[in-house]
Design a protein around this motif. Structure first.
Motif, PDB file in Angstrom:
ATOM      1  N   PHE A  34      11.482  18.072  45.997  1.00  0.00           N
ATOM      2  CA  PHE A  34      11.343  18.186  44.544  1.00  0.00           C
ATOM      3  C   PHE A  34      11.758  19.557  44.020  1.00  0.00           C
ATOM      4  O   PHE A  34      11.492  20.576  44.648  1.00  0.00           O
ATOM      5  CB  PHE A  34       9.883  17.944  44.143  1.00  0.00           C
ATOM      6  CG  PHE A  34       9.460  16.499  44.223  1.00  0.00           C
ATOM      7  CD1 PHE A  34       9.335  15.732  43.069  1.00  0.00           C
ATOM      8  CD2 PHE A  34       9.185  15.903  45.447  1.00  0.00           C
ATOM      9  CE1 PHE A  34       8.948  14.403  43.136  1.00  0.00           C
ATOM     10  CE2 PHE A  34       8.793  14.577  45.525  1.00  0.00           C
ATOM     11  CZ  PHE A  34       8.672  13.829  44.364  1.00  0.00           C
TER      12      PHE A  34
ATOM     13  N   VAL B 173       4.586  19.296  42.895  1.00  0.00           N
ATOM     14  CA  VAL B 173       3.361  19.270  42.112  1.00  0.00           C
ATOM     15  C   VAL B 173       2.167  19.748  42.960  1.00  0.00           C
ATOM     16  O   VAL B 173       2.115  19.522  44.171  1.00  0.00           O
ATOM     17  CB  VAL B 173       3.134  17.854  41.532  1.00  0.00           C
ATOM     18  CG1 VAL B 173       3.092  16.818  42.626  1.00  0.00           C
ATOM     19  CG2 VAL B 173       1.884  17.772  40.693  1.00  0.00           C
TER      20      VAL B 173
ATOM     21  N   GLY C 102      -7.499  19.394  46.057  1.00  0.00           N
ATOM     22  CA  GLY C 102      -8.449  18.508  46.727  1.00  0.00           C
ATOM     23  C   GLY C 102      -7.845  17.629  47.805  1.00  0.00           C
ATOM     24  O   GLY C 102      -8.559  17.078  48.629  1.00  0.00           O
TER      25      GLY C 102
ATOM     26  N   ASP D  63      -3.178  11.364  37.665  1.00  0.00           N
ATOM     27  CA  ASP D  63      -2.012  12.221  37.495  1.00  0.00           C
ATOM     28  C   ASP D  63      -0.770  11.514  38.051  1.00  0.00           C
ATOM     29  O   ASP D  63      -0.606  11.375  39.260  1.00  0.00           O
ATOM     30  CB  ASP D  63      -2.285  13.533  38.244  1.00  0.00           C
ATOM     31  CG  ASP D  63      -1.133  14.512  38.135  1.00  0.00           C
ATOM     32  OD1 ASP D  63      -0.054  14.129  37.630  1.00  0.00           O
ATOM     33  OD2 ASP D  63      -1.322  15.667  38.561  1.00  0.00           O
TER      34      ASP D  63
ATOM     35  N   GLU E   1       2.337  12.384  38.088  1.00  0.00           N
ATOM     36  CA  GLU E   1       3.230  13.266  38.852  1.00  0.00           C
ATOM     37  C   GLU E   1       2.786  13.341  40.307  1.00  0.00           C
ATOM     38  O   GLU E   1       3.588  13.232  41.230  1.00  0.00           O
ATOM     39  CB  GLU E   1       3.186  14.685  38.281  1.00  0.00           C
ATOM     40  CG  GLU E   1       3.682  14.828  36.869  1.00  0.00           C
ATOM     41  CD  GLU E   1       5.198  14.846  36.795  1.00  0.00           C
ATOM     42  OE1 GLU E   1       5.805  15.522  37.640  1.00  0.00           O
ATOM     43  OE2 GLU E   1       5.755  14.152  35.921  1.00  0.00           O
ATOM     44  N   ALA E   2       1.473  13.541  40.467  1.00  0.00           N
ATOM     45  CA  ALA E   2       0.922  13.632  41.820  1.00  0.00           C
ATOM     46  C   ALA E   2       1.083  12.296  42.544  1.00  0.00           C
ATOM     47  O   ALA E   2       1.406  12.250  43.733  1.00  0.00           O
ATOM     48  CB  ALA E   2      -0.542  14.030  41.764  1.00  0.00           C
TER      49      ALA E   2
ATOM     50  N   TYR F 141       4.595  11.925  43.718  1.00  0.00           N
ATOM     51  CA  TYR F 141       4.842  12.844  44.828  1.00  0.00           C
ATOM     52  C   TYR F 141       4.355  12.231  46.148  1.00  0.00           C
ATOM     53  O   TYR F 141       5.053  12.222  47.154  1.00  0.00           O
ATOM     54  CB  TYR F 141       4.126  14.163  44.552  1.00  0.00           C
ATOM     55  CG  TYR F 141       4.454  15.286  45.502  1.00  0.00           C
ATOM     56  CD1 TYR F 141       5.576  16.078  45.301  1.00  0.00           C
ATOM     57  CD2 TYR F 141       3.619  15.572  46.580  1.00  0.00           C
ATOM     58  CE1 TYR F 141       5.868  17.128  46.160  1.00  0.00           C
ATOM     59  CE2 TYR F 141       3.915  16.619  47.442  1.00  0.00           C
ATOM     60  CZ  TYR F 141       5.038  17.398  47.232  1.00  0.00           C
ATOM     61  OH  TYR F 141       5.323  18.431  48.079  1.00  0.00           O
ATOM     62  N   LEU F 142       3.140  11.691  46.115  1.00  0.00           N
ATOM     63  CA  LEU F 142       2.578  11.102  47.332  1.00  0.00           C
ATOM     64  C   LEU F 142       3.365   9.865  47.758  1.00  0.00           C
ATOM     65  O   LEU F 142       3.656   9.668  48.939  1.00  0.00           O
ATOM     66  CB  LEU F 142       1.104  10.740  47.110  1.00  0.00           C
ATOM     67  CG  LEU F 142       0.153  11.906  46.804  1.00  0.00           C
ATOM     68  CD1 LEU F 142      -1.228  11.401  46.426  1.00  0.00           C
ATOM     69  CD2 LEU F 142       0.050  12.840  48.008  1.00  0.00           C
TER      70      LEU F 142
ATOM     71  N   GLU G 249       1.086   2.995  46.957  1.00  0.00           N
ATOM     72  CA  GLU G 249       0.476   3.325  45.677  1.00  0.00           C
ATOM     73  C   GLU G 249      -1.046   3.282  45.785  1.00  0.00           C
ATOM     74  O   GLU G 249      -1.760   4.159  45.297  1.00  0.00           O
ATOM     75  CB  GLU G 249       0.964   2.345  44.611  1.00  0.00           C
ATOM     76  CG  GLU G 249       0.419   2.684  43.241  1.00  0.00           C
ATOM     77  CD  GLU G 249       0.971   1.794  42.134  1.00  0.00           C
ATOM     78  OE1 GLU G 249       1.670   0.806  42.454  1.00  0.00           O
ATOM     79  OE2 GLU G 249       0.687   2.086  40.966  1.00  0.00           O
TER      80      GLU G 249
ATOM     81  N   GLU H 263      -2.970   3.621  48.459  1.00  0.00           N
ATOM     82  CA  GLU H 263      -3.493   4.721  49.276  1.00  0.00           C
ATOM     83  C   GLU H 263      -3.382   6.056  48.528  1.00  0.00           C
ATOM     84  O   GLU H 263      -4.273   6.907  48.614  1.00  0.00           O
ATOM     85  CB  GLU H 263      -2.714   4.762  50.596  1.00  0.00           C
ATOM     86  CG  GLU H 263      -3.396   5.474  51.730  1.00  0.00           C
ATOM     87  CD  GLU H 263      -4.681   4.781  52.173  1.00  0.00           C
ATOM     88  OE1 GLU H 263      -5.600   5.497  52.564  1.00  0.00           O
ATOM     89  OE2 GLU H 263      -4.752   3.529  52.110  1.00  0.00           O
TER      90      GLU H 263
ATOM     91  N   LEU I 229      -6.358   8.638  47.640  1.00  0.00           N
ATOM     92  CA  LEU I 229      -6.349  10.065  47.984  1.00  0.00           C
ATOM     93  C   LEU I 229      -6.683  10.914  46.761  1.00  0.00           C
ATOM     94  O   LEU I 229      -7.458  11.872  46.844  1.00  0.00           O
ATOM     95  CB  LEU I 229      -4.974  10.480  48.511  1.00  0.00           C
ATOM     96  CG  LEU I 229      -4.669  10.266  49.983  1.00  0.00           C
ATOM     97  CD1 LEU I 229      -3.204  10.589  50.272  1.00  0.00           C
ATOM     98  CD2 LEU I 229      -5.565  11.152  50.857  1.00  0.00           C
ATOM     99  N   LEU I 230      -6.111  10.541  45.631  1.00  0.00           N
ATOM    100  CA  LEU I 230      -6.323  11.344  44.420  1.00  0.00           C
ATOM    101  C   LEU I 230      -7.746  11.206  43.881  1.00  0.00           C
ATOM    102  O   LEU I 230      -8.371  12.185  43.478  1.00  0.00           O
ATOM    103  CB  LEU I 230      -5.303  10.959  43.348  1.00  0.00           C
ATOM    104  CG  LEU I 230      -3.847  11.310  43.681  1.00  0.00           C
ATOM    105  CD1 LEU I 230      -2.900  10.773  42.621  1.00  0.00           C
ATOM    106  CD2 LEU I 230      -3.673  12.820  43.839  1.00  0.00           C
TER     107      LEU I 230
ATOM    108  N   ALA J 114     -10.027  13.054  46.220  1.00  0.00           N
ATOM    109  CA  ALA J 114      -9.931  14.504  46.019  1.00  0.00           C
ATOM    110  C   ALA J 114     -10.711  14.913  44.774  1.00  0.00           C
ATOM    111  O   ALA J 114     -11.377  15.949  44.747  1.00  0.00           O
ATOM    112  CB  ALA J 114      -8.470  14.913  45.874  1.00  0.00           C
TER     113      ALA J 114
END
Ligand SMILES: Nc1ncnc2c1ncn2[C@@H]1O[C@H](COP(=O)(O)OP(=O)(O)O)[C@@H](O)[C@H]1O
Ligand SMILES: [Mg+2]
Lengths: 253, 461
Positions: free
Chosen positions: A84, A88, A92, B391, B393-394, B397-398, B405, B407, B411-412, B415
């Motif tokens: 990227f 980002v 956590g 989020d 964006e996050a 990224y994952l 999606e 999982e 994770l988010l 967290a």
């Protein structure tokens, strides 16, 4: 490996890519250059499966398969990797947990067995060294509080962990000092093989001193307006983009 | 189940008062005067305030009237159960060594084993302690509970018979956490009352873990009130793991009074439940006391969780930290109303409050009302609340790293709430709660009738 045919993409009604054609074969290194705002990141993101974009026209195949139909995760599992431009921060979620989940999901998809905790840690150690990633970064949250350079190294580290077939590095060189650039470049070079391919998206020629491209494309206003060998990069470095812009704007009028 | 008193209908305040008035003997029986003497005022207070509804400023987001609708059994006296719970609830969490105590429908379980405790420490039935140590219990009982200000507290005081009593004399550190498994189990829809009283002496330390469970599929309303005194320089941890089924209403009030230099952590995890209301009042009543007040809730379906906190800084130089995080999915709703009140002359107060919420679906809803009332001038206070979605964006990224999606969302979310779990001062409990939260997000404990410690009560229906 990757075939892009007449790709048109818009976002929020605004046309960004206006007919991209590009073919990438195993073993090749392509550089996509062009001034800011020309659509380089858009192309990279669309290939990785970002959902905010509208594909207006065209097709993309990845190993013969319709890439645009696949979810982002399936693209990654089939071997497409995007480094990227702006990684980002994910507070956590620890790097270790993130990478373990990613590596094992990818391995599962590829029919490989899951790594044990110790195998995973060993792999992680190996790959961390490759990009000289500070070892405490691995125990922190994903990208959280990382400097610009650390974020970029972290992208290449993830690439090394996931062993993709096609890596698209979006401005991986920007914001890096010369040492970091060298490390990142040597990481990329170390991962190069006749089976995989790399796309370097950049608007400087600097990175290309370290990773030598087979092809250089200039993307301007949503189109690839010039393709040549690595000498094009030097020409751009010397003359800037203005001469291309001028040429094209003259053609248009 | 004999000896329970059924009401016809609980919708109206008159039904509850009628229940009490026609069975007064039963409610007074076995309790000492200091418990019975306050019932009269509690009755008046309850009648005046009524069942909490959104008309009450403090219950703006939670209407409890529907919860009280229907016919219920109540338990004015102890009812033995045909099952030996202790043999079923064997704790098998490695590394977590706890004292285990059960309560059943609000009552101290009479088959609890004697615990191997330091001399002078009392952990047992409130009813029994009230009989055996009347002066001790009377000195504290109800002293913090303002029945005139809260209808649930009034109702609890009106019907209170038993619950858990803990007394730790001065200078005693109890390392091993006390795990209290609060079970609800009945053949009919039930309304239970539990009254707890904890006293942690000077320089003493105690950790209590509450696990709230429903063991049968009936509708349960439990009105639990815990009154806690933390004396000078004492350290007290109170972890609440709420895991009841969707037909249950967990009404839970905690009152804490802290003396100088004491330190507490209250950490409540609302993992599952139909309607959950947590009232928490902390009074920092001695200098240099510290209160850490945390909570998470994970809701889906039509669940509703409402956390109401009230932290009073009565003396200078105290610190309070509040952090509440909620993840709401499907059509669930939630609320957080938190109030910090810094009294006049409570200078050098440090008080923080934060409430963060993530809505996972378009139909989930959260109300948040942070409130700061400062009557001193030299203080450091802040509060903030956020409501957001996951989020994207996050998430991208994952996913771009091969993570599905589902999982990636896990994770988010994990967290997001882990920040609260990470505060827990008992490491194995922290790990266990992480695991439970993960399971909860995966939908693996949605129908859970199990104890959080995996004690698998197989033979229970
Ligand atoms: N999310 C977005 N919404 C609207 N316009 C966007 C968005 N992302 C990019 N653009 C626009 O698309 C064009 C191409 O951007 P980008 O692909 O980032 O270019 P490059 O990477 O070549 O600098 C720019 O004009 C930019 O403003
Ligand atoms: Mg870009």
């Amino acid at each position: 490996m990757l075939k892009i045919n007449n790709l048109h993409v818009s976002i929020e009604g605004k046309k960004i890519l206006k007919g991209i054609n590009l073919e990438i074969n195993p073993g090749e290194v392509h550089a996509i250059m062009g001034p800011n705002g020309s659509g380089k990141s858009t192309l990279a993101n669309v290939l990785a499966g970002r959902e905010d974009y509208v594909i207006e026209e065209g097709e993309v195949t990845f190993f013969g398969e319709d890439l645009l139909k696949l979810s982002p995760e399936d693209r990654a599992r089939k071997g497409l990797f995007l480094s990227f431009q702006y990684p980002v921060e994910i507070p956590g979620v620890s790097m270790v947990n993130f990478m373990k989940t990613a590596v094992n999901e990818v391995r599962k998809y590829r029919g490989q067995k899951q790594l044990t905790a110790s195998e995973f840690l060993k792999l992680m150690r190996e790959k961390k060294e490759l990009v000289e990633l500070n070892s405490d970064l691995a125990s922190r949250s994903v990208n959280e509080g990382f400097s610009g350079g650390e974020k970029k190294r972290n992208e290449i580290f993830q690439m090394a962990m996931l062993e993709p077939k096609l890596s698209i590095l979006d401005e991986t060189d920007s914001g890096l000092d010369i040492d970091a650039l060298r490390t990142v470049a040597s990481g990329v070079n170390a991962l190069k093989s006749p089976q995989n391919a790399t796309v370097l998206v950049t608007h400087y020629q600097r990175l290309l001193d370290y990773i030598v491209p087979d092809y250089v494309h200039v993307l301007y206003k949503g189109r690839i307006v010039k393709t040549a060998g690595k000498e094009l990069a030097f020409e751009l470095e010397e003359k800037g983009y203005d001469w291309i812009k001028k040429e094209l704007d003259e053609e248009e009028s | 189940m004999k000896e329970t008193v059924a009401t016809q209908n609980y919708t109206a305040v008159e039904d509850i008062t009628g229940l009490y008035q026609s069975n007064t003997e039963l409610f007074l029986e076995g309790s000492p005067d200091f418990m019975n003497d306050v019932r009269g005022k509690a009755l008046d207070d309850f009648v005046r305030q009524g069942i909490p509804s959104t008309k009450d400023e403090n219950y703006k987001y939670t209407d409890l009237r529907p919860v009280f609708e229907g016919d219920f059994n109540v338990f004015p006296s102890y009812v033995d159960q045909e099952i030996d719970f202790l043999s079923l609830f064997k704790c098998d969490v490695p590394k977590l060594d706890t004292f285990v105590i059960l309560t059943v429908n609000g009552w101290y379980y009479q088959r609890n084993r004697n615990l191997d405790l330091p001399e002078g420490v009392i952990i047992g039935s409130l009813a029994q302690a009230a009989r055996e140590h009347p002066e001790l219990v009377a000195q504290y009982y109800g002293k913090q509970v303002k029945t005139g200000k809260d209808p649930l507290a009034a109702l609890n005081t009106l019907l209170a018979k038993d619950g858990l009593f803990i007394y730790v004399p001065d200078n005693i550190v109890i390392e091993k956490p006390l795990q209290v498994i609060n079970l609800l189990r009945a053949k009919n829809d039930s309304f239970s009352t539990q009254r707890n009283l904890f006293i942690v002496g000077k320089n003493s330390q105690l950790k209590v873990v509450f696990c709230d469970h429903t063991l049968s599929k009936k509708k349960f309303v439990s009105n639990k009130l815990t009154e806690i005194y933390v004396q000078e320089n004492a350290v007290f941890d109170f972890y609440n793991i709420q895991n009841q089924h969707n037909e249950s209403a967990n009404l839970n009030s905690t009152f804490i009074c802290q003396k100088a230099s004491s330190n507490i952590q209250i950490n409540t995890a609302s993992l599952h439940g139909g309607v959950v209301r947590n009232n928490l009042e902390v009074l920092l009543n001695g200098e240099y006391a510290e209160a850490n007040v945390y909570g998470i809730s994970l809701t889906d379906n039509k669940q509703h969780v409402d956390n109401y906190t009230h932290v009073d800084h009565a003396k200078p130089n105290c610190t309070s930290n509040q952090l509440f995080k909620n993840v709401l999915d499907e059509e669930s709703t939630g609320a957080f109303a938190g109030r910090i009140h810094v009294w006049r002359d409570a200078q050098k107060t440090v008080a923080f409050q934060r409430n963060n919420n993530v809505l996972m679906s378009a139909n989930a809803k959260i109300d948040t009302k942070p409130q700061l009332v400062i009557d001193a001038n030299d203080v450091k206070c802040s509060h903030g609340a956020t409501v957001g979605r996951i989020d994207t964006e996050a998430l991208f990224y994952l996913r771009a790293r091969g993570i599905s999606e589902k999982e990636a969302k896990l994770l988010l979310m994990f967290a997001f709430v882990h920040e609260v779990i990470a505060q827990i001062r008992v490491k194995p409990l922290q790990e266990r709660l992480d695991e439970l939260v993960d399971k909860r997000f995966r939908g693996e404990i949605s129908k859970c009738h199990k104890c959080m410690f995996d004690c698998n009560p197989k033979s229970l229906k």
